[in-house]
Structures are given as structure tokens and as C-alpha cells.
Design an enzyme around this catalytic site. Structure first.
Site, short mmCIF file in Angstrom:
data_model
loop_
_atom_site.label_atom_id
_atom_site.label_comp_id
_atom_site.label_asym_id
_atom_site.label_seq_id
_atom_site.Cartn_x
_atom_site.Cartn_y
_atom_site.Cartn_z
N LYS A 117 38.90 5.84 54.13
CA LYS A 117 39.64 5.78 55.20
C LYS A 117 40.57 4.34 54.75
O LYS A 117 40.21 3.71 54.09
CB LYS A 117 38.69 5.34 56.25
N SER B 264 43.01 20.16 55.28
CA SER B 264 43.33 19.27 54.42
C SER B 264 43.05 19.79 53.01
O SER B 264 43.78 19.80 52.04
CB SER B 264 42.92 17.83 54.58
#
Ligand code: GLU
Length: 478
Positions: free
Chosen positions: A109, A366
Site C-alpha cells: 500500500k 487489476s
């Protein structure tokens, strides 16, 4: 920290406690559990950007939680209050999410401390490019190792800037466009990525409603039609979720909670209209499509069938969990329910479908985008016309054998090859359905696990632990 102001622990610690619960429930070896939990690494980056005649130093992070599979994957958020603890916690959620969605990625992240609304598009481009440059220089942006995606405060626009920065640095990398996902369609993106989380939530709820016992256990009536939904956040996730559920599955969006208040309409809100008002005025105040109130906190406490927090983390916390009046909570956002709130809601018998499963549609699509970039070919390009011809051949055979002409509708359905969007949606639907069935299988295998969150963490840590074991990184699983 805004997200955990009501709690006795930080965001990351809350997630770790939830994981501990699952670890205990499946009897995972404690040493192995430690390896699974540990955040592999986090980099803090400070970089200057000249804006006008002033130089501003920005702070950002990229956290890699796990690398048992590569690349490490996760969203990159732009928000004023991001901090390292939050980014590490969100990176951990990505590891578990990827395991549940069965995509071959580790978890990561990124975050940049910035209020994007305070900058012009040109300034944001410069800041994003500089951040991407810093990440790439430190090997934290690469198609094989670290692949960011849109998150809070970022969209396909920022992803295009990042991809272009990478391309400028490494023009000889044949797979350059796979360095980031969620790109615009004409920059190597795939159809269906923007609305992927919302579509995934729709598919997930359809699967949930196929299981009558699960629906009854949650205290809901049959079928999606007519369910009364309260949704928090009309950003990308909230908007698409509300749109699909209301326009295609007959649910009623009876309230929308936004940063400046709540809009209520018992007959169901026109989601598109509210979004338009939000885009034009920056809020929902004054929107004529429902009754407006400034009491956004009370919005979450409206009595409803399904509550979908799709904004920020930590929105349902120790101090409002007692007041929630929903039968089912569907976590569109990452970490919207704190550990303490989760305990309270569970003791009150409220069913929660957890973030790491619910919003996995984003990373799933994704994955499709990443593989499409590596194959350098649009999905369905080879098969589409072939499928069309096969369909025509079946139709002709059917017509010849029956001596009757097929109706136009049948003709259109049968003699049609799948488009890229059809294939992406089919893969997403399959992932969301399989995910729900996997959670139920875990609950069957471990009767002590009675909530979906513990089941989701149990499923994820089981898979990750197995992978560490196969690599010889841990000695035993049990
Ligand atoms: N921001 C998304 C998430 O939290 C997307 C991650 C991705 O596509 O890599 O799941």
C-alpha cells in the site's frame, strides 16, 4: 490519528487483533502466525516539489506487507491524514485480500500526505510524477515487484502519470505499462476497472442472496429486490455500488451519507442525480432529491437492511457501534469497522461481510489488467469473431433442423462473441462467487468460526502460511 480516535489501539493493531482471532480459530502455529503478520518493510519518502515560487516538501510511504508472491500489489492513496501505521495496516489487508481473491500478488500500500483538492491538475501531475520517480529510483515501482493502483484520492488520471513517468525512465522495458494498474483505457487499462469494486459488490451480494440460510441468518428477507440500503460515501466505490444495486437489482438506496451530511429518501434516491449534485456543488447539502440533514453521524444509524460504509476507515467505532440498526454491513471501504466495533456488532448479532472479501473486485480486475499488459493483447481479440461464427453455425443448424427461423433476440445472444468487458465481468463474477463459497467452506470446516470476517482472515492466512511453508520459510503450519 483520525481513524482511531475512539479506540484503544491503532488501525494496524486492530487488524492484527482480528488476524489473531482467526489464527487461534484455525490453530495456526504461533511462530508461523508471526511470519504471516509481519510487515515486510516500509519506506518513508520525503521529496521537494516546486509549486509556483515556493518549494514544498511532501511525505509519502510505500509499505510491502508480503512478498510470497510478486509483484506486491495495492492502492496508492492521496489524503491529508495518511500515516505509516495506516499504510502498514492497509498493506496487510491487501495481502489477505489477494489471497482470498486468488490473485498471485503479495500485499502492499502506498500513501501520500496531501489534500489533492488544494492543488491544480498541473500541480498534482508534477507532485505525482515526482513521487513516482522517487518510488522507481528505490525499486518500489516495477511491473515485477511493486505495482500500485488507484485508491482514495487517486484515479486513472494519476495512474496514467505514474505509467508515463516509469516509461520515461525505462523505455526499454517491454512490460512498462504493467508497472501500475487502473490506467485509462487508451493507456493500457482494461474495460471495467473503474467500476470493478462496485460490480464486485453487486456480484458478491447476488451470491449471498443465492444462499437462503445465509440470508435468514442475517435476518434479511429473500432476494435483493426491495432491500433498503444506506450507503456512506459517494466516491468511486460507493457510487458504482449504489448505482448497480438500485438500477439493476431493485434495491432502494434510502440514505446517502457524505462528508457534509446525510440525504434521505424512503422511496429510494436517484443515485446518479445525487452524484451530479455532489460533483457540481462539492457536497449533498441542498440536493432536492431527498431530505437533507447535517447529522452525518446519525446517517450511519438509520434503520435499514444493508449498511454499506464505502468511505474511510474507522467509521463504525466503539462509540457508535451500539447504535447501528442494520441487519447486514457490507464493507465497501477498507477497514470501516474498528476491532472494538466489530466485537460489539458481533455480540449484537449483526452480520458483517468484510472488506478483504467484499471490495476485492478492484484488485481482481487489476490482475486482469496486469496480465493483459504482459500479454500485450486485448482479451478476446483472438476468439471474438470465431465465437460469433460458431454461434451463427449453431443457429443455422438449429433453423435447418427445426425448419423455423430463430427470433431476433435469440439470434443476437447466440451469434455474439464475448467483448473484453464481457470476459472481465465473467472473471470478476466467478471470483466473487467462489470467494463466498470458500468462506462458507471455512465456516463448515471450523464450526467455532461463526462470522465472515474471521472466516475471511482464516482463509487468507491459511493460504499465505501454506505458501511460506512450501518455500521452507516456516517450519510448520499447525
Ligand atoms: N485500492 C484498491 C484496494 O484497496 C485496489 C488495489 C489494486 O488494484 O491493486 O483494494
Amino acid at each position: 490519528m483520525a481513524s482511531d480516535r475512539h479506540e484503544s489501539m491503532t488501525f494496524r493493531e486492530g487488524i492484527e487483533r482480528m488476524v489473531d482471532r482467526a489464527t487461534l480459530a484455525i490453530g495456526l502455529n504461533p511462530d508461523t502466525a508471526k511470519v504471516v503478520q509481519a510487515c515486510n518493510g516500509v519506506m518513508q519518502i520525503r521529496f521537494p516539489v516546486r509549486i509556483g515560487d515556493k518549494v514544498t516538501v511532501f511525505t509519502g510511504w510505500w509499505a510491502v506487507h508480503s512478498t510470497h508472491r510478486l509483484p506486491a500489489k495495492g492502492g496508492l492513496r492521496f489524503a491529508p491524514a495518511v500515516n505509516q501505521d495506516e499504510i502498514e495496516g492497509l498493506a496487510a489487508l491487501m495481502s489477505y485480500k489477494c489471497a482470498i481473491a486468488d490473485v498471485p500478488f503479495g500485499g502492499a500500500k502506498g500513501g501520500l500526505m496531501i489534500d489533492p483538492h488544494r492543488y491544480s491538475e498541473e500541480e498534482l501531475r508534477e507532485i505525482t510524477r515526482q513521487f513516482a520517480l522517487e518510488l522507481a529510483r528505490k525499486d518500489l515501482l516495477h511491473p515485477a515487484t511493486n505495482v500500485p493502483a488507484p485508491d482514495l484520492g487517486t484515479s486513472s488520471r494519476e495512474m496514467a502519470w505514474i505509467a508515463d513517468t516509469y516509461k520515461t525512465l525505462f523505455p526499454e522495458d517491454l512490460n512498462q505499462s504493467a508497472c501500475v494498474t487502473g490506467k485509462p483505457l487508451n493507456r493500457g487499462g482494461v474495460a471495467g476497472r473503474t467500476e470493478a469494486v462496485g460490480k464486485g459488490i453487486q456480484y458478491m451480494l447476488r451470491e449471498f442472496f443465492r444462499h437462503a440460510d445465509a440470508v435468514t441468518a442475517a435476518g434479511l428477507h429473500d432476494g435483493p429486490t426491495g432491500q433498503r440500503v444506506v450507503i456512506q460515501g459517494l466516491g468511486n466505490v460507493g457510487y458504482h455500488t449504489a448505482k448497480f444495486l438500485s438500477e439493476e437489482d431493485g434495491m432502494k438506496i434510502i440514505a446517502i451519507v457524505e462528508h457534509d451530511g446525510v440525504l434521505v429518501n424512503d422511496d429510494g434516491l436517484d443515485v446518479h442525480g445525487v452524484r451530479q449534485h455532489l460533483a457540481e456543488t462539492g457536497g449533498i447539502r441542498g440536493c432536492p432529491l431527498g431530505d437533507y440533514s447535517e447529522q452525518r453521524e446519525a446517517g450511519l444509524e438509520i434503520e435499514c437492511d444493508i449498511l454499506i460504509p464505502a468511505a474511510l476507515q474507522g467509521q463504525i467505532h466503539a462509540h457508535n457501534a451500539m447504535n447501528i440498526q442494520a441487519s447486514l454491513i457490507v464493507e465497501g471501504a477498507n477497514g470501516p469497522v474498528t476491532y472494538e466495533a466489530d466485537e460489539i456488532l458481533r455480540s449484537r448479532g449483526i452480520t458483517i461481510l468484510p472488506d478483504i472479501y467484499v471490495n476485492a473486485g478492484g484488485v481482481t480486475v487489476s490482475y486482469f489488467e496486469w496480465t493483459r499488459n504482459l500479454s500485450h493483447m486485448r482479451f478476446g481479440r483472438l476468439q471474438r469473431r470465431y465465437e460469433e461464427l460458431r454461434g451463427m453455425a449453431y443457429l443455422n443448424a438449429l433453423e435447418q433442423l427445426s425448419g423455423r427461423k430463430a427470433p431476433d433476440r435469440l439470434r443476437r445472444t447466440l451469434a455474439r462473441g464475448a467483448s473484453e468487458l464481457d470476459l472481465i465481468r465473467s472473471g470478476l463474477d466467478d471470483t466473487m462467487r467462489t470467494g463466498f463459497q470458500d468462506l462458507r467452506n471455512i465456516m463448515r470446516a471450523y464450526p467455532d468460526i461463526t462470522d465472515y470476517r474471521t472466516a475471511a482472515f482464516a482463509l487468507a492466512i491459511g493460504k499465505i502460511a501454506q505458501s511460506y511453508y512450501d518455500l521452507g520459510l516456516v517450519e510448520s503450519i499447525e
